[in-house]
Design an enzyme around this catalytic site. Sequence first.
Site, PDB file in Angstrom:
ATOM      1  N   ARG A  77      10.398 -26.215 -35.090  1.00  0.00           N
ATOM      2  CA  ARG A  77      10.867 -25.196 -34.301  1.00  0.00           C
ATOM      3  C   ARG A  77      11.362 -23.878 -35.097  1.00  0.00           C
ATOM      4  O   ARG A  77      12.374 -24.107 -35.697  1.00  0.00           O
ATOM      5  CB  ARG A  77      12.057 -25.656 -33.054  1.00  0.00           C
ATOM      6  CG  ARG A  77      12.540 -24.557 -32.415  1.00  0.00           C
ATOM      7  CD  ARG A  77      14.040 -25.093 -31.787  1.00  0.00           C
ATOM      8  NE  ARG A  77      14.518 -23.564 -31.491  1.00  0.00           N
ATOM      9  CZ  ARG A  77      15.875 -23.633 -31.494  1.00  0.00           C
ATOM     10  NH1 ARG A  77      16.700 -24.678 -31.933  1.00  0.00           N
ATOM     11  NH2 ARG A  77      16.501 -22.435 -31.402  1.00  0.00           N
ATOM     12  N   HIS A 121      15.849 -15.382 -31.578  1.00  0.00           N
ATOM     13  CA  HIS A 121      17.031 -16.185 -32.270  1.00  0.00           C
ATOM     14  C   HIS A 121      17.855 -15.123 -32.798  1.00  0.00           C
ATOM     15  O   HIS A 121      18.202 -15.065 -33.855  1.00  0.00           O
ATOM     16  CB  HIS A 121      16.716 -17.099 -33.314  1.00  0.00           C
ATOM     17  CG  HIS A 121      17.452 -18.454 -33.537  1.00  0.00           C
ATOM     18  ND1 HIS A 121      17.272 -19.581 -33.271  1.00  0.00           N
ATOM     19  CD2 HIS A 121      18.907 -18.038 -33.710  1.00  0.00           C
ATOM     20  CE1 HIS A 121      18.307 -20.396 -33.621  1.00  0.00           C
ATOM     21  NE2 HIS A 121      19.263 -19.476 -34.081  1.00  0.00           N
ATOM     22  N   GLU A 166      20.001 -19.955 -27.076  1.00  0.00           N
ATOM     23  CA  GLU A 166      21.345 -20.038 -26.842  1.00  0.00           C
ATOM     24  C   GLU A 166      21.800 -18.496 -26.401  1.00  0.00           C
ATOM     25  O   GLU A 166      22.685 -17.813 -26.908  1.00  0.00           O
ATOM     26  CB  GLU A 166      22.364 -20.082 -27.914  1.00  0.00           C
ATOM     27  CG  GLU A 166      22.164 -21.714 -28.568  1.00  0.00           C
ATOM     28  CD  GLU A 166      23.052 -21.932 -29.703  1.00  0.00           C
ATOM     29  OE1 GLU A 166      23.752 -21.068 -30.238  1.00  0.00           O
ATOM     30  OE2 GLU A 166      22.821 -23.126 -30.023  1.00  0.00           O
ATOM     31  N   ASN A 293      21.155 -27.665 -27.358  1.00  0.00           N
ATOM     32  CA  ASN A 293      21.737 -27.402 -28.675  1.00  0.00           C
ATOM     33  C   ASN A 293      22.940 -28.217 -28.376  1.00  0.00           C
ATOM     34  O   ASN A 293      24.035 -27.561 -27.986  1.00  0.00           O
ATOM     35  CB  ASN A 293      21.625 -26.173 -29.070  1.00  0.00           C
ATOM     36  CG  ASN A 293      20.381 -25.609 -29.075  1.00  0.00           C
ATOM     37  OD1 ASN A 293      19.341 -26.234 -29.329  1.00  0.00           O
ATOM     38  ND2 ASN A 293      20.289 -24.268 -29.681  1.00  0.00           N
ATOM     39  N   TYR A 295      26.327 -29.890 -30.479  1.00  0.00           N
ATOM     40  CA  TYR A 295      27.038 -29.858 -31.854  1.00  0.00           C
ATOM     41  C   TYR A 295      28.466 -30.434 -31.686  1.00  0.00           C
ATOM     42  O   TYR A 295      28.774 -31.437 -32.531  1.00  0.00           O
ATOM     43  CB  TYR A 295      27.423 -28.465 -32.697  1.00  0.00           C
ATOM     44  CG  TYR A 295      26.126 -27.854 -33.212  1.00  0.00           C
ATOM     45  CD1 TYR A 295      25.236 -26.811 -32.269  1.00  0.00           C
ATOM     46  CD2 TYR A 295      25.544 -28.294 -34.355  1.00  0.00           C
ATOM     47  CE1 TYR A 295      24.087 -26.363 -32.546  1.00  0.00           C
ATOM     48  CE2 TYR A 295      24.461 -27.964 -34.734  1.00  0.00           C
ATOM     49  CZ  TYR A 295      23.568 -26.994 -33.958  1.00  0.00           C
ATOM     50  OH  TYR A 295      22.836 -26.371 -34.367  1.00  0.00           O
ATOM     51  N   GLU A 352      18.616 -28.547 -31.064  1.00  0.00           N
ATOM     52  CA  GLU A 352      19.479 -28.617 -32.361  1.00  0.00           C
ATOM     53  C   GLU A 352      20.587 -29.666 -32.371  1.00  0.00           C
ATOM     54  O   GLU A 352      21.106 -29.901 -31.360  1.00  0.00           O
ATOM     55  CB  GLU A 352      20.228 -27.279 -32.292  1.00  0.00           C
ATOM     56  CG  GLU A 352      19.220 -26.031 -32.826  1.00  0.00           C
ATOM     57  CD  GLU A 352      19.882 -24.670 -32.807  1.00  0.00           C
ATOM     58  OE1 GLU A 352      21.200 -24.731 -33.059  1.00  0.00           O
ATOM     59  OE2 GLU A 352      19.251 -23.788 -32.503  1.00  0.00           O
TER      60      GLU A 352
HETATM   61  C1  GCO Z   1      23.195 -22.187 -32.873  1.00  0.00           C
HETATM   62  C2  GCO Z   1      22.098 -21.412 -33.567  1.00  0.00           C
HETATM   63  C3  GCO Z   1      22.033 -21.866 -35.036  1.00  0.00           C
HETATM   64  C4  GCO Z   1      23.475 -22.167 -35.836  1.00  0.00           C
HETATM   65  C5  GCO Z   1      23.812 -23.565 -35.774  1.00  0.00           C
HETATM   66  C6  GCO Z   1      25.045 -23.851 -36.444  1.00  0.00           C
HETATM   67  O1  GCO Z   1      23.195 -23.081 -32.444  1.00  0.00           O
HETATM   68  O2  GCO Z   1      24.501 -21.685 -33.292  1.00  0.00           O
HETATM   69  O3  GCO Z   1      21.028 -21.548 -33.081  1.00  0.00           O
HETATM   70  O4  GCO Z   1      21.563 -20.723 -35.425  1.00  0.00           O
HETATM   71  O5  GCO Z   1      23.215 -21.742 -37.136  1.00  0.00           O
HETATM   72  O6  GCO Z   1      23.854 -23.990 -34.398  1.00  0.00           O
HETATM   73  O7  GCO Z   1      26.115 -23.078 -36.065  1.00  0.00           O
END
Ligand code: GCO
Length: 447
Positions: A77, A121, A166, A293, A295, A352
């Site tokens: 991607r 992006h 995002e 995505n 985290y 992500e």
């Molecule tokens: C996001 C973006 C990425 C970042 C990654 C770490 O999700 O913020 O897609 O460009 O670099 O997530 O923060």
Amino acid sequence: MNTLTFPKNFIWGVATSSYQIEGAWNEDGRGVSIWDTFSHTPGKVVNNENADVAADHYHRWKEDIALMSELGVKAYRFSTAWPRIVPDGTGKVNKKGLDFYDRIVDELLKRKIEPYVCLFHWDLPQVLQDKGGWPNREITNHFAEYTRVVAGRLGDRVTTWFTHNEPWVTAFVGYFLGEHAPGKKDIGAAVKALHHILLSHGLASDVIRSEVKHPVKIGITLNLNPVHPATDSKKDREAAERVDMFMNRIVLDPLLKGTSPIQESAIAKILTGKIIQAGDLEKIRQLDILGVNYYSRAVMKHDSKFPVVNVAQVQPEGNEYSGMWEIYPEGMYGILKQVWSYQPTCELMVTENGVPVPDGVDFDGRVRDERRIRYLRNHIAQVHRAIEDGIPVKGYFHWSMMDNFEWNLGYGQRFGLVYVDWKTQKRIVKDSGRWFAKVIQANGLEE
Ligand code: GCO
């Protein structure tokens, strides 16, 4: 040991983005993006770093794709840079910019790696920001025009498209918090920007379907965080609900339900007037793939110190932390379950997931990033848990293939499966890269 095996044809991929890896910021006709302007403005990025060179992927793309092939990656991607293809955002097309992505797609297909193209992006052409940027509804037509150029050139070989990465971050970090380009701090502009980004997703989807003759899958990737109350008190639970609406539902509802919290919120109405026009929500609500995505989670409490929103984020004790957030693997399952509660008809993918840890090269030239391997193992196990629960997640893309420019945090936050020496541009596959290659080969892992 418990073996977790994924469904046949599960897609194992890696992700990057144009501004974060390409460099060559003013080469071969590329126009200026808002991130060039932002990162060249003193005080905006840690150590005043910028992505003028980044990972020099614009020149090293073949070597980088060879590394993906070495890891056995099935899909990649990446994003196309609007300013590299249409330097002024609208009008004249830069052939050299299109040629660059054409070569990438051909090399990926030659190595049997599926290209997943993300059209935006965050690297908006500066000329369009000078015309108001995403808060100006006119930009949705320019995005549709740019989409037609890219789909017209790559559409014969690309079957999976993401329109945006995002939208919430583009809108609220760029136009409200001001920590990302273009560095504005205007909540009304941010809400308008979000709506126009989502609307442009719908317009771009129509354009791709009109330009590409073979079946395509079109999606969008969303940063989503499960929001938990700091305590079980009514005030904290209500605080968490407000943040869930503001961060998750504000994008999920339009895309999956065809409604919008912006309409429900009196504040948003005052701030933005009538930004949602007749037909907008129908146009937005088209998705073949929803990219999640993930985290970390957000833990919120009621706090009257912050007027209007009355919330504050809490960093709970007890879990491991990384360079940017709490490490909370269960949140991967939680957010997939939350998305699934909409009963979406589209496919779901993790587009992500990754962790910033301060990697270093040992005396023998290896990068022993055990923390990233632990993060990978625990989060992939939660994806497996979701699938076992009947949530049909079709793929997992790791963020990121290589170390890259982490926006306003510069190069200090390393996310790659591949280490980049910023002085020499040398690439070193980290232990996590080797570990991920084994997961791909086995289509699963030992928990
Ligand atoms: C996001 C973006 C990425 C970042 C990654 C770490 O999700 O913020 O897609 O460009 O670099 O997530 O923060």
